[in-house]
Every structure is written in structure tokens, then in C-alpha cells.
Design an enzyme around this catalytic site. Structure first.
Site, PDB file in Angstrom:
ATOM      1  CB  ILE A  86      -6.691 -21.851   9.155  1.00 43.55           C
ATOM      2  CG1 ILE A  86      -5.822 -21.020   8.223  1.00 43.55           C
ATOM      3  CG2 ILE A  86      -6.263 -21.687  10.596  1.00 43.55           C
ATOM      4  CD1 ILE A  86      -6.070 -19.532   8.383  1.00 43.55           C
ATOM      5  CE1 TYR A 210      -2.571 -11.280   2.789  1.00 42.53           C
ATOM      6  CE2 TYR A 210      -2.507  -8.919   2.382  1.00 42.53           C
ATOM      7  CZ  TYR A 210      -2.300  -9.996   3.219  1.00 42.53           C
ATOM      8  OH  TYR A 210      -1.838  -9.787   4.498  1.00 42.53           O
ATOM      9  CE  LYS A 214      -4.728 -11.064   5.798  1.00 45.25           C
ATOM     10  NZ  LYS A 214      -4.686 -11.741   7.115  1.00 45.25           N
ATOM     11  CB  VAL A 242       5.708  -7.067   9.328  1.00 46.16           C
ATOM     12  CG1 VAL A 242       6.741  -7.828  10.148  1.00 46.16           C
ATOM     13  CG2 VAL A 242       4.798  -6.251  10.250  1.00 46.16           C
TER      14      VAL A 242
END
Length: 289
Positions: A86, A210, A214, A242
Site C-alpha cells: 500500500i 503514527y 491514524k 495487541v
């Protein structure tokens, strides 16, 4: 090509949450309302060697074998690797063309997990992060939406970092929240980049590439939903903290736990939500001051 009743694609599917999403799609599809027969899942990755290794791991997965989820064991799901980076417009276009050629009626689900989280903070880190996490997601959405079936589901992986908090100025938060066109979100991304280049960002922006990328992705989800109608439902999901390479092993959730929400947004009954930011299994406020 074999005949499939449903088709999905997962970006960044070779490890972490992406690989877990592929597994969970295969495991949960048989009991979902979308089960209408054979199910093809494209595991995509930018690196062919890693993508094919992930595919082999999936085919050898003990849980999938026990559940007889895969076609090779008598199940419904078949998983194939396709290259997709991407960060590259050419790769996105090639992927979209391949999908269009192989599935002229369209695909059902696309879960965009691919992203980067780079160390440090400077203009170069900002440009590289936005190029993948925002602009890559924008190009992917534009090129793949035409190749999705009516009633399809497009899910972006957002983050807790997407939340508009007090590290943004009130005026910047307002512009994010009131944006109705994707160009307005892109303008904000460009302004952030310029502000960092000029070292003039601290009064309006957090010093975290980041985080801003987002927030941009959550904004993109909202505006693309507004601009494209509800033929395909577009939502974004915060999978939680996670334990992956991206969190440097510090996450508190397993990849399979993090995969649950995006998989639910693809396969579950989400009440027709469109352009929403999801956390903890439900639609969540995007702003926190």
C-alpha cells in the site's frame, strides 16, 4: 478459477493482527450470516517470500485443521497469496486490476490492516508514516471500492491513537470532526507535514506521526462513507493494544483477540453502521479532550 460465493482480502496479512484476521475469517465464516458457500480469502503482503511463508503457516495451522475450516480439510475457506504494497500506487492499481479481472462481480470484504509505526519523530518520519497509513489507505479505498459487491464491507484498522485528544488544538479537532469531504482530511495531513517541516507544530499537533496518521484514517473512513453512499459499508476498528512487532511485544491482547472486532465488522451484524469509529465492540466517540 474455482467458483467462490464470497471473497475477502486482507492487507498486511503475513503477520500479527493481519495474519490473525485471515485465520479468524476462515474460522468464523461458516457460522456467520454471510455463509453462502465456498469462501476465498486473499492474504496480501508486500514481500512475496513472507507472504508465501504466512500462507504455508495458515495451511499448517492446528486450530484451522481441527475446525476443518480450510478447503483442503473439507471446509469452506481457501486462502491464496497476492502481492500488495500500500506504499505503492502501482501495486495498488495492479492489485485492483487483478481483483477486477478475477472477480468481475466484485469481492465482499476488504480489511485494511497494513500500516507502519516508525521510531523517532521528524519530517522524514512524518512523510513515510502518512504515505503508508493515510495516503496508501486513501488510494486503496478509491481503487477497491468499485470492485466490491453491493452490501460489501470495507474495514480499516484504526487505533486508540486515532482519538482526537487534547494534544490537538481545539481548532484542529473541530476541522476533523466537521469534515465532510476527504479533501479536507488530506488538507489536514498536508498542514501537519508542513508544520513539522517548519518546526511549528506544537501549538496545534501532537509530536507523533503514527497518532496523526491514524486520526487521518478515522477521518478518511468518515468522509469516504459520506462521499460514496451506503452501497458498501465503510468502518474503522481499534483492535486494542495487541502484542505484535508494531507494539514491540508490549501489547496486552493476543493477535487473535485483536482480530475479533475487524472480523465482526466484516462478518457480523453491525446494524448498518457506516463511516464509524469502533472500539471495545461498539461505535465509539472519536474525540476525547
Amino acid at each position: 478459477m474455482a467458483s467462490y460465493n464470497r471473497v475477502a482480502a486482507v492487507t498486511g496479512g503475513n503477520k500479527g493482527i493481519g495474519l490473525a484476521i485471515v485465520r479468524q475469517l476462515a474460522l468464523q465464516y461458516p457460522k456467520s450470516s454471510f455463509n453462502s458457500g465456498p469462501f476465498l480469502i486473499y492474504l496480501t503482503a508486500r514481500n512475496q517470500e513472507r507472504g508465501e511463508k504466512a500462507l504455508q503457516d495458515i495451511n499448517d495451522d492446528a486450530q484451522l485443521k481441527k475446525a476443518k475450516a480450510l478447503k483442503s480439510d473439507g471446509g469452506l475457506a481457501e486462502i491464496k497469496y497476492l502481492p500488495l504494497d500500500i506504499d505503492s500506487q502501482d501495486s495498488i492499481k495492479s492489485f485492483a486490476e487483478q481483483i477486477g479481472k478475477s472477480h468481475p462481480k466484485g469481492i465482499d470484504f476488504l480489511i485494511n490492516n497494513a500500516a507502519v509505526a516508525l521510531d523517532g519523530f521528524d519530517a522524514d518520519v512524518v512523510k513515510k508514516t502518512l504515505h503508508s497509513n493515510y495516503y496508501g489507505a486513501l488510494e486503496l479505498t478509491k481503487h477497491l471500492l468499485p470492485h466490491m459487491v453491493d452490501g460489501g464491507r470495507f474495514v480499516h484498522l484504526a487505533s486508540t491513537a486515532s482519538i482526537l485528544d487534547s494534544k490537538y488544538s481545539a481548532s484542529i479537532r473541530k476541522r476533523f470532526l466537521e469534515a465532510t469531504e476527504t479533501r479536507q482530511i488530506t488538507d489536514l495531513m498536508e498542514e501537519f507535514t508542513t508544520a513539522v517541516e517548519k518546526n511549528d507544530y506544537k501549538s496545534n499537533w501532537p509530536g507523533a506521526a503514527y497518532k496523526v496518521s491514524k486520526a487521518g484514517l478515522a477521518g478518511l473512513t468518515k468522509t469516504m462513507a459520506l462521499e460514496n453512499g451506503d452501497r458498501v459499508l465503510i468502518n474503522c476498528a481499534d483492535p486494542g493494544y495487541v502484542n505484535t512487532d508494531m507494539t514491540k511485544g508490549r501489547g496486552t491482547k493476543t493477535p487473535d483477540e485483536g482480530a475479533q472486532l475487524p472480523v465482526h465488522l466484516a462478518l457480523g451484524d453491525i446494524g448498518g453502521t457506516h463511516g464509524k469509529f469502533w472500539r471495545h465492540g461498539e461505535v465509539s466517540a472519536w474525540e476525547r479532550v
